[in-house]
Motif scaffolding. Sequence first.
Motif, PDB file in Angstrom:
ATOM      1  N   TYR A  36       0.827  -1.206   0.000  1.00 48.80           N
ATOM      2  CA  TYR A  36       0.000   0.000   0.000  1.00 48.80           C
ATOM      3  C   TYR A  36       0.862   1.256   0.000  1.00 48.80           C
ATOM      4  N   GLU A  37       1.955   1.225   0.766  1.00 50.52           N
ATOM      5  CA  GLU A  37       2.862   2.366   0.797  1.00 50.52           C
ATOM      6  C   GLU A  37       3.535   2.585  -0.553  1.00 50.52           C
ATOM      7  N   MET A  38       3.981   1.502  -1.170  1.00 52.17           N
ATOM      8  CA  MET A  38       4.650   1.621  -2.459  1.00 52.17           C
ATOM      9  C   MET A  38       3.695   2.100  -3.552  1.00 52.17           C
ATOM     10  N   ALA A  39       2.456   1.626  -3.498  1.00 53.97           N
ATOM     11  CA  ALA A  39       1.453   2.074  -4.467  1.00 53.97           C
ATOM     12  C   ALA A  39       1.182   3.561  -4.294  1.00 53.97           C
ATOM     13  N   ALA A  40       1.076   4.010  -3.039  1.00 53.34           N
ATOM     14  CA  ALA A  40       0.841   5.427  -2.771  1.00 53.34           C
ATOM     15  C   ALA A  40       2.001   6.273  -3.280  1.00 53.34           C
ATOM     16  N   GLU A  41       3.230   5.806  -3.077  1.00 56.41           N
ATOM     17  CA  GLU A  41       4.401   6.533  -3.568  1.00 56.41           C
ATOM     18  C   GLU A  41       4.411   6.600  -5.093  1.00 56.41           C
ATOM     19  N   ALA A  42       3.921   5.520  -5.726  1.00 54.46           N
ATOM     20  CA  ALA A  42       3.867   5.493  -7.189  1.00 54.46           C
ATOM     21  C   ALA A  42       2.695   6.294  -7.732  1.00 54.46           C
ATOM     22  N   GLY A  43       1.773   6.685  -6.845  1.00 61.84           N
ATOM     23  CA  GLY A  43       0.637   7.486  -7.260  1.00 61.84           C
ATOM     24  C   GLY A  43      -0.429   6.717  -8.004  1.00 61.84           C
ATOM     25  N   VAL A  44      -0.540   5.414  -7.693  1.00 60.73           N
ATOM     26  CA  VAL A  44      -1.556   4.600  -8.374  1.00 60.73           C
ATOM     27  C   VAL A  44      -2.369   3.845  -7.326  1.00 60.73           C
ATOM     28  N   PRO A  45      -3.612   3.495  -7.650  1.00 66.41           N
ATOM     29  CA  PRO A  45      -4.388   2.657  -6.725  1.00 66.41           C
ATOM     30  C   PRO A  45      -3.689   1.324  -6.520  1.00 66.41           C
ATOM     31  N   VAL A  46      -3.831   0.764  -5.328  1.00 64.87           N
ATOM     32  CA  VAL A  46      -3.139  -0.477  -5.014  1.00 64.87           C
ATOM     33  C   VAL A  46      -3.539  -1.592  -5.972  1.00 64.87           C
ATOM     34  N   GLU A  47      -4.786  -1.557  -6.460  1.00 67.70           N
ATOM     35  CA  GLU A  47      -5.256  -2.588  -7.392  1.00 67.70           C
ATOM     36  C   GLU A  47      -4.510  -2.535  -8.720  1.00 67.70           C
ATOM     37  N   GLU A  48      -3.949  -1.367  -9.046  1.00 67.90           N
ATOM     38  CA  GLU A  48      -3.240  -1.204 -10.316  1.00 67.90           C
ATOM     39  C   GLU A  48      -1.728  -1.315 -10.165  1.00 67.90           C
ATOM     40  N   TYR A  49      -1.264  -1.388  -8.920  1.00 67.67           N
ATOM     41  CA  TYR A  49       0.176  -1.392  -8.687  1.00 67.67           C
ATOM     42  C   TYR A  49       0.823  -2.680  -9.148  1.00 67.67           C
ATOM     43  N   GLY A  50       0.147  -3.800  -8.957  1.00 70.39           N
ATOM     44  CA  GLY A  50       0.677  -5.076  -9.462  1.00 70.39           C
ATOM     45  C   GLY A  50       0.809  -6.168  -8.434  1.00 70.39           C
ATOM     46  N   PRO A  51       1.704  -6.019  -7.423  1.00 68.33           N
ATOM     47  CA  PRO A  51       1.903  -7.095  -6.445  1.00 68.33           C
ATOM     48  C   PRO A  51       0.641  -7.398  -5.642  1.00 68.33           C
ATOM     49  N   ALA A  52       0.465  -8.660  -5.311  1.00 64.20           N
ATOM     50  CA  ALA A  52      -0.672  -9.094  -4.496  1.00 64.20           C
ATOM     51  C   ALA A  52      -0.154  -9.655  -3.175  1.00 64.20           C
ATOM     52  N   LEU A  53      -1.063  -9.736  -2.188  1.00 63.54           N
ATOM     53  CA  LEU A  53      -0.702 -10.235  -0.869  1.00 63.54           C
ATOM     54  C   LEU A  53      -1.299 -11.613  -0.620  1.00 63.54           C
ATOM     55  N   HIS A  54      -0.492 -12.476  -0.029  1.00 64.33           N
ATOM     56  CA  HIS A  54      -0.962 -13.792   0.377  1.00 64.33           C
ATOM     57  C   HIS A  54      -0.788 -13.939   1.882  1.00 64.33           C
ATOM     58  N   TYR A  55      -1.903 -14.212   2.592  1.00 62.69           N
ATOM     59  CA  TYR A  55      -1.873 -14.438   4.034  1.00 62.69           C
ATOM     60  C   TYR A  55      -1.776 -15.950   4.270  1.00 62.69           C
ATOM     61  N   PHE A  56      -0.773 -16.359   5.026  1.00 66.63           N
ATOM     62  CA  PHE A  56      -0.597 -17.783   5.301  1.00 66.63           C
ATOM     63  C   PHE A  56      -1.750 -18.310   6.150  1.00 66.63           C
ATOM     64  N   ALA A  57      -1.849 -19.621   6.241  1.00 63.69           N
ATOM     65  CA  ALA A  57      -2.960 -20.268   6.938  1.00 63.69           C
ATOM     66  C   ALA A  57      -3.021 -19.826   8.397  1.00 63.69           C
ATOM     67  N   PRO A  58      -4.228 -19.791   8.969  1.00 59.92           N
ATOM     68  CA  PRO A  58      -4.377 -19.417  10.378  1.00 59.92           C
ATOM     69  C   PRO A  58      -3.483 -20.250  11.289  1.00 59.92           C
ATOM     70  N   GLY A  59      -2.801 -19.566  12.193  1.00 60.94           N
ATOM     71  CA  GLY A  59      -1.918 -20.240  13.133  1.00 60.94           C
ATOM     72  C   GLY A  59      -0.516 -20.484  12.620  1.00 60.94           C
ATOM     73  N   ASP A  60      -0.282 -20.257  11.345  1.00 58.31           N
ATOM     74  CA  ASP A  60       1.045 -20.502  10.780  1.00 58.31           C
ATOM     75  C   ASP A  60       2.032 -19.443  11.279  1.00 58.31           C
ATOM     76  N   PRO A  61       3.295 -19.820  11.558  1.00 57.48           N
ATOM     77  CA  PRO A  61       4.263 -18.815  12.012  1.00 57.48           C
ATOM     78  C   PRO A  61       4.488 -17.707  10.992  1.00 57.48           C
ATOM     79  N   GLY A  62       4.224 -18.008   9.725  1.00 57.60           N
ATOM     80  CA  GLY A  62       4.356 -16.989   8.689  1.00 57.60           C
ATOM     81  C   GLY A  62       3.267 -15.940   8.728  1.00 57.60           C
ATOM     82  N   ALA A  63       2.230 -16.173   9.546  1.00 61.14           N
ATOM     83  CA  ALA A  63       1.116 -15.234   9.667  1.00 61.14           C
ATOM     84  C   ALA A  63       1.231 -14.394  10.938  1.00 61.14           C
TER      85      ALA A  63
END
Length: 349
Positions: free
Chosen positions: A236-263
């Motif tokens: 979101y920060e990088m999209a704001a710096e680029a001056g584009v909506p986050v949906e148009e910025y490109g990268p997407a987010l993946h949330y790991f499974a509930p309880g996973d240490p990666g989450a």
Amino acid sequence: MSAHITRRGFALLGATALAAPLAACGSDEQPAADETAAEDQPVVLYSGRNEELIQPLLDQFTADTGIKVDVRYFDSAEAAGLLLEEGDRSPADLFLSQDAGALGAVAKAGLLGELDADLLGLVPEQYRSSEGAWVGLTGRSRVMVYDPAKITADQLPSSVLDLTGEAWDGRVAIAPLNGSFQAFVTALRVTEGDDAAAAWLEGMADAPQLEKNGPIVEGVASGELEAGLVNHYYVYEMAAEAGVPVEEYGPALHYFAPGDPGALVNVSGVGALGDSAEKANVAALLDYLLATEAQTYFAETTFEYPLIEGVAGPAGQPALAELAGPAIDLNDLDDLETTVQMIQEAGLA
């Protein structure tokens, strides 16, 4: 509060008691002059947070209150190390960290005093020190950022532990010198054990390594990287710096499974050195950081989760209550030294 801090508190109390009779024998104007001098003292803040993100808020605090803030910027782990080296000699009043682990390391050394109970009560119990040594300011979730043009949703791993498998070898970038990565590794140690954490680090030996989270997101946006491990708000920060909506910025987010240490849901937070929280100027800044205006700033400008009631979370992101990180006490992320050593031994830093 540690025994060491308690002794310091008694020493200050004794000094105050001795000074009172002397003040009574002097001019009636003297206490007011002393009070004015104290109010003119700037708050010395060691910040492990980026200057571009936190300085505007501190400038607004000074404009609103007239209280100056002497900010010294570091990486959170670097600031924690400096505070441990300086000990009671540190000029710092406050330590603002980007993760609970660095705060915990300083608190474990007995350098942080107990914060006001009313201040602590503004934040849910899981996002503050169990001993009152520090309090969370914002919530941040660990995620995997990825290029949806190269990785489809059905290919995404359910666990961060899967990233050491052959399918992901060399494809997911990391920032081993960054405090948020180190806090995640500490959480991995707590949930899976040191042996498993060491094996995971060794399994990431071929991962692209960058210094910070921002460049990882930029690399994914430019197509130079396929994916990376970061905190949720960077896209979101990088999209704001680029001056584009986050949906148009490109990268997407993946949330790991509930309880996973990666989450892991970590916090940025603040603690007061010694008895600094008793100073009026320091207390004023602490109150400000957990007031509606500052918490709204964090949600709208840095895209982090506010931790007080009544302030909406960042737009376009899951609610904080929906995030299901590992069942971990953030107070247990205080062994930063061993984590850094393990990262180095794995050849990642």
